[in-house]
Design a protein around this motif. Structure first.
Motif, short mmCIF file in Angstrom:
data_model
loop_
_atom_site.label_atom_id
_atom_site.label_comp_id
_atom_site.label_asym_id
_atom_site.label_seq_id
_atom_site.Cartn_x
_atom_site.Cartn_y
_atom_site.Cartn_z
N ASN A 41 0.84 -1.20 0.00
CA ASN A 41 0.00 0.00 0.00
C ASN A 41 0.87 1.25 0.00
OD1 ASN A 41 -2.83 -1.19 0.55
ND2 ASN A 41 -1.60 -2.07 2.20
N SER A 170 -12.17 5.92 -9.97
CA SER A 170 -12.83 4.62 -9.84
C SER A 170 -13.27 4.37 -8.40
CB SER A 170 -11.88 3.50 -10.28
OG SER A 170 -10.81 3.37 -9.35
N GLU A 172 -12.63 1.74 -6.77
CA GLU A 172 -11.48 1.14 -6.09
C GLU A 172 -10.54 2.21 -5.55
OE1 GLU A 172 -12.62 0.27 -9.03
OE2 GLU A 172 -13.37 -1.77 -8.64
N GLU A 173 -10.31 3.27 -6.33
CA GLU A 173 -9.44 4.36 -5.88
C GLU A 173 -10.06 5.10 -4.70
OE1 GLU A 173 -7.34 8.51 -7.51
OE2 GLU A 173 -8.22 7.07 -8.94
N ILE A 175 -12.11 3.84 -2.47
CA ILE A 175 -11.98 2.97 -1.30
C ILE A 175 -10.55 3.00 -0.78
CG2 ILE A 175 -11.97 0.54 -0.57
CD1 ILE A 175 -14.45 0.14 -2.30
N ASP A 176 -9.58 3.00 -1.68
CA ASP A 176 -8.17 3.01 -1.27
C ASP A 176 -7.81 4.29 -0.53
OD1 ASP A 176 -5.39 1.98 -1.39
OD2 ASP A 176 -5.06 3.73 -2.68
N PRO A 185 -14.53 -4.00 -1.16
CA PRO A 185 -14.77 -3.37 -2.45
C PRO A 185 -15.99 -3.92 -3.18
CG PRO A 185 -12.94 -4.91 -2.59
CD PRO A 185 -13.30 -4.79 -1.13
#
Length: 220
Positions: A41, A170, A172-173, A175-176, A185
């Motif tokens: 990460n 996105s 996903e981004e 959430i990251d 996710p």
């Protein structure tokens, strides 16, 4: 952000408090776990206890610096062992700051925020898109002068979108950057937050869904 601390109560207390301030926080209970999380990460800030099991905090600090990562590191030490030599040694390992236990939570927040700003290009204090103003430090949002109350998570998600400057982000981004590592996710968390943000921000809608790609902000 990553907290590497082997005292579970302290680690979870810090993580819970920081999440309430809008930070995405992961927790590692020993040095080896911390190194593994940092390997997979990208963290802006690592809060690192020096006296860690498995891999000592000093070695974790050395390896993080040797990997040429972008992490800013705050070393934590117990007051009983703190000294000027400890401070010099810790900074010599590549740490960016040093905090002695016990410390006030607000002091940690201030140092984390300061280091996060130092980690890259200096960002504007107040962000804007059309008639929307966002002050991330105060979690203050307004549109056409009308104050809007957002939760810490809503504010964090909105900040990611605004900082993207029109680029599609996105799920996903999001959430990251705005959730911690325990976010699933495959849940509808992002869609729920987007629905709430759209309702609170009002019309005309500033948040747009780009089918199959994610979300972006703008008037059209």
């Amino acid at each position: 952000m990553l907290i590497v601390e082997d005292e579970p109560t302290l680690a979870e207390t810090l993580a819970r408090g920081l999440r309430r301030r809008g930070f995405a926080v992961d927790v590692a209970g020993d040095g080896a776990d911390g190194l593994e999380k940092a390997r997979v990460n990208d963290y802006e800030v690592v809060v690192l206890d020096r006296d860690l099991p498995v891999v000592h905090g000093d070695e974790v600090c050395r390896q993080l610096n040797a990997a040429n990562g972008s992490e800013r590191i705050i070393l934590l030490t117990a007051s009983a062992s703190a000294s000027l030599d400890d401070l010099v040694d810790g900074l010599g390992l590549g740490a960016d700051d040093y905090l002695t236990k016990p410390f006030r939570f607000d002091e940690l927040v201030a140092r984390v925020t300061a280091l996060g700003r130092r980690g890259g290009v200096v960002a504007p204090t107040v962000l804007s898109v059309d008639d929307l103003l966002l002050d991330p430090a105060r979690h203050a949002v307004s549109r056409s002068g009308r104050p809007i109350r957002l939760t810490a998570r809503e504010s964090a998600v909105l900040e990611v979108l605004v900082r993207a400057d029109g680029r599609t982000v996105s799920a996903e981004e999001l959430i990251d950057k705005a959730w911690d590592e325990h976010a699933d996710p495959f849940t509808t968390s992002v869609r729920v937050i987007m629905s709430r943000l759209r309702a609170k921000l009002g019309d005309p809608s500033l948040i747009h869904t780009v089918v199959g790609k994610g979300y972006r902000v703008g008037v059209s």
